[in-house]
Design a protein around this motif. Structure first.
Motif, short mmCIF file in Angstrom:
data_model
loop_
_atom_site.label_atom_id
_atom_site.label_comp_id
_atom_site.label_asym_id
_atom_site.label_seq_id
_atom_site.Cartn_x
_atom_site.Cartn_y
_atom_site.Cartn_z
N GLY A 127 1.00 43.24 -0.73
CA GLY A 127 2.19 42.88 -1.49
C GLY A 127 2.66 41.46 -1.26
O GLY A 127 2.23 40.76 -0.35
N LEU A 128 3.59 41.03 -2.10
CA LEU A 128 4.07 39.65 -2.11
C LEU A 128 4.79 39.33 -0.80
O LEU A 128 5.72 40.03 -0.39
CB LEU A 128 5.01 39.45 -3.29
N HIS A 129 4.37 38.24 -0.15
CA HIS A 129 4.92 37.85 1.14
C HIS A 129 4.58 36.38 1.39
O HIS A 129 3.78 35.79 0.68
CB HIS A 129 4.31 38.71 2.25
N TYR A 130 5.21 35.82 2.43
CA TYR A 130 4.70 34.56 2.95
C TYR A 130 4.52 34.69 4.45
O TYR A 130 5.17 35.49 5.12
CB TYR A 130 5.59 33.37 2.59
N ASP A 131 3.57 33.91 4.98
CA ASP A 131 3.26 33.95 6.40
C ASP A 131 4.01 32.85 7.14
O ASP A 131 4.32 31.79 6.57
CB ASP A 131 1.74 33.78 6.60
N VAL A 175 4.63 40.80 -7.53
CA VAL A 175 4.51 39.58 -8.32
C VAL A 175 4.63 39.88 -9.82
O VAL A 175 5.18 39.05 -10.57
CB VAL A 175 3.18 38.87 -8.00
N ASP A 176 4.18 41.05 -10.29
CA ASP A 176 4.28 41.37 -11.72
C ASP A 176 5.73 41.45 -12.16
O ASP A 176 6.12 40.90 -13.21
CB ASP A 176 3.55 42.67 -12.03
N ALA A 177 6.56 42.16 -11.38
CA ALA A 177 7.97 42.30 -11.73
C ALA A 177 8.69 40.96 -11.66
O ALA A 177 9.52 40.63 -12.52
CB ALA A 177 8.64 43.31 -10.80
N ALA A 188 8.48 28.93 -14.17
CA ALA A 188 7.03 28.84 -14.12
C ALA A 188 6.42 30.16 -13.65
O ALA A 188 6.96 30.83 -12.76
CB ALA A 188 6.60 27.71 -13.19
N ALA A 189 5.29 30.51 -14.24
CA ALA A 189 4.57 31.73 -13.86
C ALA A 189 3.83 31.48 -12.54
O ALA A 189 3.55 30.33 -12.17
CB ALA A 189 3.57 32.11 -14.95
N PRO A 190 3.48 32.55 -11.82
CA PRO A 190 2.70 32.37 -10.59
C PRO A 190 1.34 31.72 -10.88
O PRO A 190 0.76 31.91 -11.94
CB PRO A 190 2.51 33.82 -10.09
N GLN A 191 0.87 30.93 -9.92
CA GLN A 191 -0.50 30.42 -10.00
C GLN A 191 -1.46 31.56 -9.67
O GLN A 191 -1.18 32.39 -8.81
CB GLN A 191 -0.70 29.29 -9.01
N VAL A 192 -2.61 31.57 -10.34
CA VAL A 192 -3.62 32.60 -10.10
C VAL A 192 -4.90 31.91 -9.64
O VAL A 192 -5.40 30.99 -10.31
CB VAL A 192 -3.89 33.43 -11.38
N VAL A 193 -5.43 32.37 -8.51
CA VAL A 193 -6.65 31.80 -7.95
C VAL A 193 -7.60 32.93 -7.60
O VAL A 193 -7.23 33.86 -6.85
CB VAL A 193 -6.35 30.97 -6.67
N ASP A 194 -8.80 32.91 -8.14
CA ASP A 194 -9.82 33.91 -7.82
C ASP A 194 -10.82 33.34 -6.82
O ASP A 194 -11.29 32.21 -6.98
CB ASP A 194 -10.57 34.34 -9.08
N LEU A 195 -11.13 34.12 -5.80
CA LEU A 195 -12.09 33.73 -4.77
C LEU A 195 -13.32 34.61 -4.86
O LEU A 195 -13.21 35.84 -4.96
CB LEU A 195 -11.49 33.86 -3.37
N GLY A 196 -14.50 33.99 -4.79
CA GLY A 196 -15.76 34.70 -4.66
C GLY A 196 -16.36 34.45 -3.30
O GLY A 196 -15.79 33.71 -2.48
N PRO A 197 -17.50 35.05 -3.01
CA PRO A 197 -18.13 34.85 -1.69
C PRO A 197 -18.35 33.37 -1.38
O PRO A 197 -18.89 32.63 -2.20
CB PRO A 197 -19.45 35.60 -1.83
#
Length: 261
Positions: A127-131, A175-177, A188-197
């Motif tokens: 879920g949505l959080h920050y470290d 993040v959807d809500a 502004a909408a959230p940034q979306v980043v996809d990671l592959g191997p």
């Protein structure tokens, strides 16, 4: 945001994507679920079912081998949900796996680093959080999607949760809500980043993020900081953890005491 090749020596205060930074690491070829599961099949582990950051969740006891075997199965073969192994100290339990990695290449010299693994099925979600510390998230198997919001965005929406997590701050909403609220307000909408191997994403502390498995995956996170910052966080959060364990702080409202099953 994207930086092909090796990471720089100055990381900055905004997320950075490093495509293929670990493509030549042996882990990308060797770390199949079958290979990992065979290392110690009977080792007991606890997996999380549900989204413990925003909802109630519980822990399920299983074995290392059984969990990894289920990730290789067709998810349509059973109605029983497959749990998500979170914050697992993979390199402590299996130190020989360090030979398949070159993690020092991803961090500033002199950093204090804590490596933790997230190993789970498709559609598993954090879920949505920050470290509280900076993080380099490296995908070694499967694909993952990160949703990113800048510092202050959840705070401005007054959606910071009171749920206790020692090393993170949580959002009440996913993040959807939140994205729907932001759209209605023209934000502004959230940034979306996809990671592959082999891809890595640097997420500075304070940046809100929610993570979804697009496929069954293995992600290795390195939380890091200077000695002064890391030990300062360790002392401050350790005091809160002691108070919480004693029932004096956010009792029963946390991510660390999920209902066991």
């Amino acid at each position: 945001m994207t930086r092909p090749g090796p990471p720089p020596r100055e990381w900055g205060n905004t997320p950075q994507l490093w495509r293929g930074v670990a493509w030549n690491w042996p882990a990308l070829q060797r770390w199949t679920f079958a290979h990992l599961g065979a290392l110690d099949p009977q080792r007991p582990v606890q997996v999380v079912q549900g989204n413990r950051e925003t909802n109630a969740a519980h822990l399920v006891s299983t074995t290392w081998g059984e969990h990894l075997a289920r990730l290789d199965q067709d998810p349509r073969a059973t109605d029983e949900p497959v749990g998500h192994l979170k914050e697992f100290d993979l390199l402590k339990h299996f130190p020989a796996l360090r030979d398949d990695l070159d993690p020092n290449a991803l961090f500033p010299p002199g950093s204090v680093i804590s490596h933790q693994a997230w190993i789970g099925p498709a559609h598993a979600r954090t879920g949505l959080h920050y470290d509280l510390l900076d993080n380099v998230a490296l995908t070694l198997r499967g694909r993952k999607r990160f949703y990113l919001l800048p510092p202050g965005s959840v705070e401005a929406a007054q959606q910071v949760s009171r749920k206790f997590d020692r090393w993170a701050r949580l959002s009440v909403l996913g993040v959807d809500a939140l994205a729907q609220r932001f759209e209605a307000q023209g934000l502004a909408a959230p940034q979306v980043v996809d990671l592959g191997p082999g891809d890595a994403l640097y997420v500075p502390h304070g940046w809100w993020h929610e993570v979804v498995n697009l496929e069954a995956s293995v992600l290795l996170s390195g939380f890091f900081g200077s000695r002064q910052r890391t030990w300062g966080c360790w002392l401050q959060t350790g005091a809160l953890q002691l108070a919480h364990n004693a029932g004096l702080w956010r009792r029963g409202h946390c991510t660390c005491h999920c209902k066991a099953g």
